[in-house]
Enzyme design. Structure first.
Site, PDB file in Angstrom:
ATOM      1  N   HIS A   1      60.773  -0.723  53.017  1.00  0.00           N
ATOM      2  CA  HIS A   1      60.099   0.229  53.934  1.00  0.00           C
ATOM      3  C   HIS A   1      59.310  -0.562  54.965  1.00  0.00           C
ATOM      4  CE1 HIS A   1      57.742   4.150  54.588  1.00  0.00           C
ATOM      5  NE2 HIS A   1      57.334   3.298  55.512  1.00  0.00           N
TER       6      HIS A   1
ATOM      7  N   HIS B   1      58.230  -0.778  59.434  1.00  0.00           N
ATOM      8  CA  HIS B   1      58.300  -0.298  60.817  1.00  0.00           C
ATOM      9  C   HIS B   1      58.446  -1.523  61.713  1.00  0.00           C
ATOM     10  CE1 HIS B   1      56.896   3.785  59.738  1.00  0.00           C
ATOM     11  NE2 HIS B   1      56.311   3.113  58.756  1.00  0.00           N
TER      12      HIS B   1
ATOM     13  N   LYS C   1      65.104   9.630  56.357  1.00  0.00           N
ATOM     14  CA  LYS C   1      63.656   9.674  56.176  1.00  0.00           C
ATOM     15  C   LYS C   1      63.137  11.076  56.449  1.00  0.00           C
ATOM     16  CE  LYS C   1      59.442   8.391  55.665  1.00  0.00           C
ATOM     17  NZ  LYS C   1      58.653   7.200  55.663  1.00  0.00           N
TER      18      LYS C   1
ATOM     19  N   HIS D   1      57.994  10.679  53.059  1.00  0.00           N
ATOM     20  CA  HIS D   1      56.555  10.544  53.299  1.00  0.00           C
ATOM     21  C   HIS D   1      55.929  11.739  52.585  1.00  0.00           C
ATOM     22  CE1 HIS D   1      52.940   9.321  55.703  1.00  0.00           C
ATOM     23  NE2 HIS D   1      52.586  10.502  55.223  1.00  0.00           N
TER      24      HIS D   1
ATOM     25  N   HIS E   1      55.507   4.582  49.747  1.00  0.00           N
ATOM     26  CA  HIS E   1      54.103   4.125  49.796  1.00  0.00           C
ATOM     27  C   HIS E   1      53.162   4.989  48.963  1.00  0.00           C
ATOM     28  CE1 HIS E   1      54.269   7.210  52.874  1.00  0.00           C
ATOM     29  NE2 HIS E   1      54.803   6.417  53.771  1.00  0.00           N
TER      30      HIS E   1
ATOM     31  N   ASP F   1      55.558  -1.072  54.112  1.00  0.00           N
ATOM     32  CA  ASP F   1      55.037  -0.126  55.111  1.00  0.00           C
ATOM     33  C   ASP F   1      54.244  -0.865  56.186  1.00  0.00           C
ATOM     34  OD1 ASP F   1      54.762   2.244  56.437  1.00  0.00           O
ATOM     35  OD2 ASP F   1      53.116   2.986  55.209  1.00  0.00           O
TER      36      ASP F   1
END
Ligand code: DOR
Ligand code: ZN
Length: 362
Positions: A24, A26, A110, A147, A185, A258
């Site tokens: 995971h 970004h 996602k 999420h 997360h 994350d």
């Protein structure tokens, strides 16, 4: 140096792991992508790359183009593979998802509840709207990455994960028992307990920051935007439950940083962005936790084995080496500012001493 160790030979040890993956991350786009991609590629062989760009990745064509931009941002000779994800919206078509999966473009989808976090405005407003997509994913064995927070303003921000599990995740798993789901997360003891009682189709990623900090970090000596992320860090008892889960050796918990970079100017502003940039020292950060918990022998399973097993991928060839050598994390990382956008980042652990360092020779 600790005064009792002065004069003693330097204690040095090395820890070799099969090359790990980040399940995971970004990586952003443009100048920020250029600034952060090399750090992830240095430690990890593969990474599940989040699709919450602006605009989000909702088509196979957009994902193919993004994958090319990621590869172009890697250092010469890098073997890093980005694993791309589709951003679910109320109107995304099951056919697009299935085609992307069949063509090897989309590894997973996602789910952002609409407005839950950064660039989540186009997320899903009601799970009922994506029933056909979820049924297709269940049929083709494509993982759903969640999420897990409700967005209702009347639910206290510290309760949003636990309420999501009860209201949405538990019923979802009953409706789709064969769907592979990663609760991303996780931040609470409730999430740890829920994952433990579920079957093998549910797993969870755990970030380094949620293993190191509790909610007090955001308020120590004043407002500390560098510790603000979503889901927000919780009370100490939750942090301890996460540390226990991560280091337990249980296969349903694995590494997902994350890492969510925002330029310092966007973090340190009147309405600071959620996200902690930890990619530069993520493995070192996890190693610190595992050592403190007396579980260094389980780091490899968490970082390199459980994730591939859940996703049905082979484990990576090759190894990386961590060296026990104290070093201070820089207070700022000045990224490549090409394109005019500032990429000055405050790394997680800024100014702190970490005990483990990734060896340059891998
Ligand atoms: O803190 C966060 N930052 N949480 C998320 O879910 C998104 C991320 C981001 O993209 O900045
Ligand atoms: Zn994220």
């Amino acid at each position: 140096m600790n005064r009792f160790l002065k004069g003693l030979p330097k204690v040095s040890s090395r820890l070799s792991l099969r090359r790990p993956d980040d399940w995971h991350v970004h990586l952003r786009d443009g100048a920020l992508l250029q600034a952060v991609a090399p750090a992830t590629a240095r430690s990890f062989a593969r990474a599940i790359v989040m699709p919450n760009l602006n605009p989000p990745i909702t088509s196979v064509a957009a994902a193919v183009a993004y994958g090319a931009r990621i590869r172009a941002a890697l250092p010469e000779g890098s073997c890093f593979s980005p694993l791309l994800t589709a951003y679910l919206t109320d109107t995304i078509e099951a056919e697009e998802i299935e085609r992307g999966h069949a063509e090897g473009v989309f590894t997973a989808c996602k789910l952002y509840p609409a407005h839950a976090t950064t660039n989540a405005a186009a997320g899903v407003s009601d799970l009922a709207r994506i029933e056909a997509v979820l049924a297709a994913m269940e049929r083709i064995g494509m993982p759903l990455l969640i999420h897990g927070e409700v967005t209702d303003a009347e639910i206290d921000i510290f309760d949003r994960e636990a309420v999501f599990i009860e209201r949405h995740l538990a019923p979802l798993l009953l409706r789709h028992p064969a769907l592979k789901v990663v609760l991303e997360h996780i931040t609470t003891a409730e999430a740890v307990a829920f994952v433990r009682q579920a079957g093998p189709n549910l797993a969870a990623t755990i970030t380094p920051h949620h293993l190191h900090i509790n909610r007090n970090a955001m308020f120590r000596g004043g407002l500390r935007p560098d510790f603000y992320c979503l889901p927000v860090a919780k009370r100490e008892r939750h942090r301890l439950a996460l540390r226990q889960a991560a280091t337990s050796g249980e296969t349903s918990f694995f590494l997902g940083t994350d890492s969510a970079p925002h330029p310092r100017s966007a973090k340190e502003s009147a309405c600071g962005c959620a996200g902690i940039y930890n990619a530069a020292y993520a493995l070192e950060s996890y190693a610190e936790v595992f050592e403190q918990e007396g579980a260094l022998d389980r780091l490899e399973a968490f970082a390199s084995l459980h994730g591939p097993a859940f996703y049905g991928f082979p484990v990576n060839e090759g190894t990386i080496t961590l060296v026990r050598e104290a070093h201070t994390v820089p207070p700022r990382l000045q990224g490549n500012a090409a394109g005019g956008a500032s990429t000055e980042l405050v790394p997680f652990h800024a100014g702190q001493v970490l005990q483990w360092r990734l060896a340059d020779d891998g």
